[in-house]
Motif scaffolding. Sequence first.
Motif, PDB file in Angstrom:
ATOM      1  N   ILE A  40       0.857  -1.184   0.000  1.00  0.00           N
ATOM      2  CA  ILE A  40       0.000   0.000   0.000  1.00  0.00           C
ATOM      3  C   ILE A  40       0.894   1.235   0.000  1.00  0.00           C
ATOM      4  O   ILE A  40       1.742   1.398   0.883  1.00  0.00           O
ATOM      5  N   ILE A  41       0.710   2.084  -1.002  1.00  0.00           N
ATOM      6  CA  ILE A  41       1.460   3.346  -1.025  1.00  0.00           C
ATOM      7  C   ILE A  41       0.494   4.468  -0.643  1.00  0.00           C
ATOM      8  O   ILE A  41      -0.588   4.598  -1.224  1.00  0.00           O
ATOM      9  N   THR A  42       0.881   5.235   0.377  1.00  0.00           N
ATOM     10  CA  THR A  42      -0.005   6.283   0.880  1.00  0.00           C
ATOM     11  C   THR A  42       0.821   7.389   1.527  1.00  0.00           C
ATOM     12  O   THR A  42       2.044   7.418   1.369  1.00  0.00           O
ATOM     13  N   ASN A  43       0.160   8.322   2.204  1.00  0.00           N
ATOM     14  CA  ASN A  43       0.936   9.321   2.962  1.00  0.00           C
ATOM     15  C   ASN A  43       0.580   9.206   4.448  1.00  0.00           C
ATOM     16  O   ASN A  43      -0.382   8.508   4.796  1.00  0.00           O
ATOM     17  N   VAL A  70       4.849   8.191   1.781  1.00  0.00           N
ATOM     18  CA  VAL A  70       5.660   9.237   1.138  1.00  0.00           C
ATOM     19  C   VAL A  70       5.147  10.581   1.665  1.00  0.00           C
ATOM     20  O   VAL A  70       4.010  10.654   2.141  1.00  0.00           O
ATOM     21  N   PRO A  71       5.963  11.634   1.600  1.00  0.00           N
ATOM     22  CA  PRO A  71       5.503  12.929   2.133  1.00  0.00           C
ATOM     23  C   PRO A  71       4.237  13.419   1.435  1.00  0.00           C
ATOM     24  O   PRO A  71       3.991  13.107   0.270  1.00  0.00           O
ATOM     25  N   ASP A  72       3.468  14.184   2.183  1.00  0.00           N
ATOM     26  CA  ASP A  72       2.169  14.635   1.701  1.00  0.00           C
ATOM     27  C   ASP A  72       2.294  15.904   0.865  1.00  0.00           C
ATOM     28  O   ASP A  72       2.058  16.991   1.375  1.00  0.00           O
ATOM     29  N   SER A  73       2.695  15.788  -0.377  1.00  0.00           N
ATOM     30  CA  SER A  73       2.638  16.959  -1.261  1.00  0.00           C
ATOM     31  C   SER A  73       2.987  16.552  -2.684  1.00  0.00           C
ATOM     32  O   SER A  73       3.486  15.454  -2.933  1.00  0.00           O
ATOM     33  N   PRO A  98       4.636  -8.687  -6.055  1.00  0.00           N
ATOM     34  CA  PRO A  98       3.667  -7.898  -5.289  1.00  0.00           C
ATOM     35  C   PRO A  98       2.626  -7.227  -6.183  1.00  0.00           C
ATOM     36  O   PRO A  98       2.778  -7.175  -7.400  1.00  0.00           O
ATOM     37  N   PHE A  99       1.569  -6.773  -5.571  1.00  0.00           N
ATOM     38  CA  PHE A  99       0.675  -5.845  -6.272  1.00  0.00           C
ATOM     39  C   PHE A  99       0.637  -4.544  -5.462  1.00  0.00           C
ATOM     40  O   PHE A  99       0.933  -4.535  -4.269  1.00  0.00           O
ATOM     41  N   ILE A 100       0.318  -3.466  -6.155  1.00  0.00           N
ATOM     42  CA  ILE A 100       0.388  -2.139  -5.537  1.00  0.00           C
ATOM     43  C   ILE A 100      -1.014  -1.582  -5.309  1.00  0.00           C
ATOM     44  O   ILE A 100      -1.873  -1.656  -6.194  1.00  0.00           O
ATOM     45  N   VAL A 101      -1.223  -1.031  -4.125  1.00  0.00           N
ATOM     46  CA  VAL A 101      -2.470  -0.310  -3.851  1.00  0.00           C
ATOM     47  C   VAL A 101      -2.137   1.177  -3.708  1.00  0.00           C
ATOM     48  O   VAL A 101      -1.365   1.555  -2.831  1.00  0.00           O
ATOM     49  N   ALA A 102      -2.685   1.982  -4.613  1.00  0.00           N
ATOM     50  CA  ALA A 102      -2.514   3.435  -4.523  1.00  0.00           C
ATOM     51  C   ALA A 102      -3.630   3.961  -3.639  1.00  0.00           C
ATOM     52  O   ALA A 102      -4.796   3.961  -4.037  1.00  0.00           O
ATOM     53  N   PHE A 103      -3.279   4.388  -2.431  1.00  0.00           N
ATOM     54  CA  PHE A 103      -4.293   4.743  -1.433  1.00  0.00           C
ATOM     55  C   PHE A 103      -4.118   6.214  -1.062  1.00  0.00           C
ATOM     56  O   PHE A 103      -3.319   6.559  -0.189  1.00  0.00           O
ATOM     57  N   GLY A 104      -4.841   7.081  -1.774  1.00  0.00           N
ATOM     58  CA  GLY A 104      -4.704   8.510  -1.505  1.00  0.00           C
ATOM     59  C   GLY A 104      -5.331   9.347  -2.600  1.00  0.00           C
ATOM     60  O   GLY A 104      -6.155   8.875  -3.390  1.00  0.00           O
ATOM     61  N   GLY A 105      -4.904  10.598  -2.654  1.00  0.00           N
ATOM     62  CA  GLY A 105      -5.398  11.507  -3.684  1.00  0.00           C
ATOM     63  C   GLY A 105      -4.642  11.313  -4.986  1.00  0.00           C
ATOM     64  O   GLY A 105      -3.963  10.292  -5.193  1.00  0.00           O
ATOM     65  N   ILE A 108      -0.776  10.521  -4.878  1.00  0.00           N
ATOM     66  CA  ILE A 108      -0.457   9.120  -4.604  1.00  0.00           C
ATOM     67  C   ILE A 108      -0.838   8.249  -5.806  1.00  0.00           C
ATOM     68  O   ILE A 108      -0.085   7.348  -6.207  1.00  0.00           O
ATOM     69  N   GLY A 109      -1.986   8.508  -6.396  1.00  0.00           N
ATOM     70  CA  GLY A 109      -2.455   7.703  -7.532  1.00  0.00           C
ATOM     71  C   GLY A 109      -1.483   7.756  -8.696  1.00  0.00           C
ATOM     72  O   GLY A 109      -1.148   6.725  -9.299  1.00  0.00           O
ATOM     73  N   ASP A 110      -1.009   8.966  -9.008  1.00  0.00           N
ATOM     74  CA  ASP A 110      -0.090   9.127 -10.137  1.00  0.00           C
ATOM     75  C   ASP A 110       1.265   8.474  -9.840  1.00  0.00           C
ATOM     76  O   ASP A 110       1.849   7.785 -10.682  1.00  0.00           O
ATOM     77  N   LEU A 111       1.766   8.710  -8.624  1.00  0.00           N
ATOM     78  CA  LEU A 111       3.075   8.187  -8.236  1.00  0.00           C
ATOM     79  C   LEU A 111       3.047   6.655  -8.111  1.00  0.00           C
ATOM     80  O   LEU A 111       3.861   5.953  -8.729  1.00  0.00           O
TER      81      LEU A 111
END
Length: 363
Positions: A40-43, A70-73, A98-105, A108-111
């Motif tokens: 899960i990638i998030t901030n 990752v930092p929030d910006s 692995p599989f990736i979950v983009a969890f955020g705005g 996060i989605g783009d990154l």
Amino acid sequence: MRDITVKLGKRSYPIKIGNGILVEAGAHISRLNLGSNGIIITNPRIKRLYGAILKKSLAKKGIGAHILTVPDSESSKSYKVFSGLINKIAKLDKGRKPFIVAFGGGVIGDLAGFVAAAYRRGVSLVQIPTTLVAQVDSSIGGKVAIDLPVAKNLVGAFYQPRIVISDISLLKTLPEREIKCGLSEIIKYSIINSRAFFDFLSRNIASLKRLEKRNLKHVVRKCCLIKSKVVSADEKDVKGVRAALNYGHTIGHAIEAASGYIGTYNHGEAIAIGMIAAAIISNKMGMLSKKELTEIKNIIARTKLPTRAKGFKSPKILAALCHDKKFTHGINRFVLPVRIGRIRVVENVPKKLVAEVIREIAA
Ligand SMILES: NC(=O)c1ccc[n+]([C@@H]2O[C@H](COP(=O)([O-])OP(=O)(O)OC[C@H]3O[C@@H](n4cnc5c(N)ncnc54)[C@H](O)[C@@H]3O)[C@@H](O)[C@H]2O)c1
Ligand SMILES: [Zn+2]
């Protein structure tokens, strides 16, 4: 509520929209057989608010998940953060893809989307958008990217998720300015696609700002439907169909750039002004009626989005616009509303007219 499907042949995927559906994420994901190694990638903020709910939901289905923050910006959409993530994921891989979950705005989605596209030449991606902008726009369509110092989104890919899970209850913790930013994109969808939807928004803008659930769900769903159709018709943005989504974005991007990406106006605010500017151009070219131009200005004003680029000098905006390769190289191209619910892509709008309108909105 029925799912929406982004139709792309074998790569088609569902968009699930509901209130309080984060707890079901594990069940939806496990049906896709993506393996048991979730990342899960998030901030930090989203992790603190909702990380435990998501992890528990995955664990219930036997899916282990590491949370990487990752930092929030916007600055997280950088090569440095990208390579940091890739290195961490490589350590967690241990031969289990692995599989990736983009969890955020959208950041996060783009990154995280770009990480999923690049790691091992592509691993499965799940989008769980947590902002209104991400739920109606960035989580759908597969445009993933990071920024370079010279320009935003310069390094990226088209990489579609396997599923999008939009829980509108997550929006209750979103700052009001971010809600308005999402409403700006929502207004855009109505102007490019549907008079009836525009009228619905005009009647319900106050309740949407309060996040009234029924209306909010309806609106997120409607936008996802519009975007999914556009993406299905023109996935790679080459047929001119996807260009409609750029309504308000040409001058909007110039205003954003002129405010230094961090400054006065955020994206949604800048495109609100950009939508008005494009509507004025259309009106001056004899296409959009004065009455509909006023309606567009009114809905933006009632949303408490800016209608003018206050404090900006028009030459600065114009300079930013001319910096845009799309604008200067040969023909310029504008998405102009001919009436509410219908747009036309117009090439070679006289530069004098563009400058005049920019002077008007910067006044
Ligand atoms: N790929 C696309 O098609 C596409 C489309 C539009 C925008 N984008 C990109 O999206 C980015 C902007 O995304 P955004 O507007 O979602 O901003 P964002 O991702 O920066 O999020 C805005 C803020 O809200 C916070 N936040 C997120 N969810 C929250 C929640 N549920 N509760 C409380 N706080 C929360 C975030 O931490 C952040 O501070 C830009 O980088 C833009 O380029 C991409
Ligand atoms: Zn936008």
